[in-house]
Write an enzyme that holds these catalytic residues in place. Structure first.
Site, PDB file in Angstrom:
ATOM      1  N   LYS A 104       0.859  -1.184   0.000  1.00 22.71           N
ATOM      2  CA  LYS A 104       0.000   0.000   0.000  1.00 22.71           C
ATOM      3  C   LYS A 104       0.894   1.231   0.000  1.00 22.71           C
ATOM      4  O   LYS A 104       2.030   1.171   0.497  1.00 22.71           O
ATOM      5  CB  LYS A 104      -0.904   0.018   1.244  1.00 22.71           C
ATOM      6  N   GLY A 214     -20.096   7.068   2.650  1.00 22.96           N
ATOM      7  CA  GLY A 214     -19.039   7.330   1.657  1.00 22.96           C
ATOM      8  C   GLY A 214     -19.661   7.387   0.282  1.00 22.96           C
ATOM      9  O   GLY A 214     -20.496   6.543  -0.064  1.00 22.96           O
ATOM     10  N   GLY A 216     -17.796   7.942  -2.860  1.00 25.44           N
ATOM     11  CA  GLY A 216     -16.736   8.049  -3.862  1.00 25.44           C
ATOM     12  C   GLY A 216     -16.788   6.837  -4.779  1.00 25.44           C
ATOM     13  O   GLY A 216     -17.860   6.311  -5.083  1.00 25.44           O
ATOM     14  N   ASN A 217     -15.615   6.393  -5.208  1.00 24.90           N
ATOM     15  CA  ASN A 217     -15.555   5.273  -6.156  1.00 24.90           C
ATOM     16  C   ASN A 217     -16.329   4.063  -5.636  1.00 24.90           C
ATOM     17  O   ASN A 217     -17.116   3.455  -6.367  1.00 24.90           O
ATOM     18  CB  ASN A 217     -14.091   4.910  -6.423  1.00 24.90           C
ATOM     19  N   ALA A 218     -16.122   3.725  -4.375  1.00 18.23           N
ATOM     20  CA  ALA A 218     -16.802   2.544  -3.833  1.00 18.23           C
ATOM     21  C   ALA A 218     -18.277   2.855  -3.526  1.00 18.23           C
ATOM     22  O   ALA A 218     -19.188   2.186  -4.034  1.00 18.23           O
ATOM     23  CB  ALA A 218     -16.070   2.075  -2.577  1.00 18.23           C
ATOM     24  N   GLY A 219     -18.535   3.889  -2.712  1.00 19.45           N
ATOM     25  CA  GLY A 219     -19.893   4.162  -2.218  1.00 19.45           C
ATOM     26  C   GLY A 219     -20.870   4.637  -3.278  1.00 19.45           C
ATOM     27  O   GLY A 219     -22.011   4.167  -3.358  1.00 19.45           O
TER      28      GLY A 219
END
Ligand code: NAD
Length: 413
Positions: A104, A214, A216-219
């Site tokens: 990471k 959230g 963003g990309n995920a949420g």
């Protein structure tokens, strides 16, 4: 939740290690990162002055393949956090059965305050500082919080500039025009939905109400895909606020508002709620898709959802997972729930290596196949050892990694 995130990551591992009665030398081998890199990145800001940012890359374990994991830009990034995230990537890649180790990266910065030019210079600076340690066969970054395909594009271009030739497989999550894969943008959310569908088959919730933290990309993408399939999303949130509507949000309108104003604030016809309130709503499915440490011993008794889909990394502590399990609720752990992202990143890397690209349907079909197998493996371990899915995922992954250690000759078979 342990006081610090690395302590929390270790406590998740140790629950499984204790059940497996893991030898001390194996614990030592598996809980120490192979390499920690810290760099100072000087960036010329738009006002002409140089500002120096701290960047990290932790390559935790490369025994199953080149290390892999995203790069996070956030003011609260710490080395401890990057270390924990790289440890989680190691186990996620085993659960997802992709041939990678775990890594990471992170930079302490607030990208919301940057111009595009500053963001580009920081991203190029990160690669300049790290290029010796990364590469298609060494360590392959990807997007994470506040990094995106554009950032990946600057990074692949900077690597090209330094090496003198293109190496598309050195990073994933790239734009389609620059070696990206069909389906990568939706992969984390879509992979989460595939495991959620498996969990719903086992648990049987009908017409579930869903809350998502959230956006963003995920949420945001999980909200879009779920609402397109007819699920009712009653609440979503971003870093500033949450919004709630009992009879369901019009997700596409919410997305349009967020894209226009960069915030969920001011969306009409809803009740504004806090992020804490969102977690405690009367819903059937709760999807934490922002940051770590949001469901812990402190609030677990107030969590009402039957299923928690951990799309973020580290949102639910080991203690809270155990408590939810005891209360008859199911938390689908991050290293399973969000592994669709790294799975399609793996597909992107494969396509870059062979220089031939798949159609979206092919990517999604392959993704579904892998997610269903991963869910089955973790679910079976949960039944066999009578533990929550989080501990079960570690049990499954550690058992696989022990075989790798045996074959490589670290420990006797
Ligand atoms: P993103 O930068 O696209 O979005 C982050 C979202 O979280 C934003 O909507 C932001 O407003 C919100 N947020 C930030 N701080 C918050 C707070 N304190 N409370 C509530 N919301 C907050 O990031 P992302 O890629 O969607 O990543 C979200 C999580 O998913 C992270 O834990 C990340 O590690 C994990 N994840 C992402 C991917 C991926 O492919 N993007 C893959 C696996 C895991």
């Amino acid at each position: 939740m342990e006081e610090n995130i690395w302590g929390e990551a270790l406590s998740q591992f140790n629950r499984a290690a204790n059940i497996l009665k893991l030898d001390d030398q194996v614990v030592e081998l598996l809980t120490n990162p192979k390499r920690i890199i810290q760099v100072s990145i000087p960036v010329r800001m738009d006002n002409g002055k140089i500002k120096v940012f701290q960047g990290f890359r932790v390559q935790f374990n490369d025994l199953r393949g080149p290390t892999k994991g995203g790069i996070r830009y956030h003011p609260n990034v710490t080395l401890d956090e990057v270390k924990a995230l790289s440890f989680w990537m190691t186990w996620k890649n085993v659960v997802a059965d992709v041939p990678f180790g775990g890594a990471k990266g992170g930079v302490i910065c607030n990208p919301k305050e940057f111009s595009q030019g500053e963001l580009e210079r920081l991203s190029r600076g990160y690669i300049e500082a790290m290029h010796k340690f990364i590469g298609a066969e060494k360590d392959i970054p990807a997007p994470d919080v506040y990094t995106n395909p554009q950032v990946m594009a600057w990074m692949v271009d900077e690597y090209h500039r330094i090496e003198g030739h293109n190496v598309f497989g050195m990073i994933t999550g790239k734009p389609l025009e620059l070696g990206g894969s069909q389906g990568r943008a939706e992969a984390t959310a879509q992979g989460g939905i595939y495991v959620l569908e498996e969990a719903i088959k086992k648990i049987g919730v009908k017409k579930p109400l869903i809350a998502i933290q959230g956006f963003g990309n995920a949420g945001k993408i999980v909200a879009r895909l779920l609402s397109k399939s007819g699920f009712k999303i009653v609440a979503v949130s971003d870093s500033k606020t949450g919004i709630y509507k009992q009879d369901g949000l019009d997700v596409e309108r919410v997305i349009a508002h967020k894209e226009k104003t960069k915030s969920l604030q001011g969306f009409k016809g809803v009740k504004e709620i806090t992020n804490e309130e969102l977690l405690e709503l009367y819903v059937d499915i709760l999807i934490p898709a922002a940051l770590e440490g949001v469901i812990t011993a402190k609030n677990v008794e107030n969590i009402r959802a039957k299923i928690i889909l951990e799309l973020a990394n580290g949102p639910v502590s080991a203690e809270a997972r155990e408590r939810l399990y005891a209360k008859g609720q199911v938390s689908i752990p991050d290293i399973l729930a969000n592994s669709g992202g790294v799975t399609v990143s793996y597909f992107e890397w494969v396509q870059n290596n062979m220089g031939y690209f798949w159609k979206e349907e092919e990517v999604l079909e392959k993704l579904k196949e892998k997610m269903v197998v991963a869910f089955d493996n973790v679910y079976s371990a949960s039944k066999e050892f009578k533990v929550d899915l989080g501990t079960a995922a570690y049990i499954y992954a550690i058992k696989t990694m022990v075989k790798v250690l045996e074959y490589r000759g670290y420990i006797k078979r």
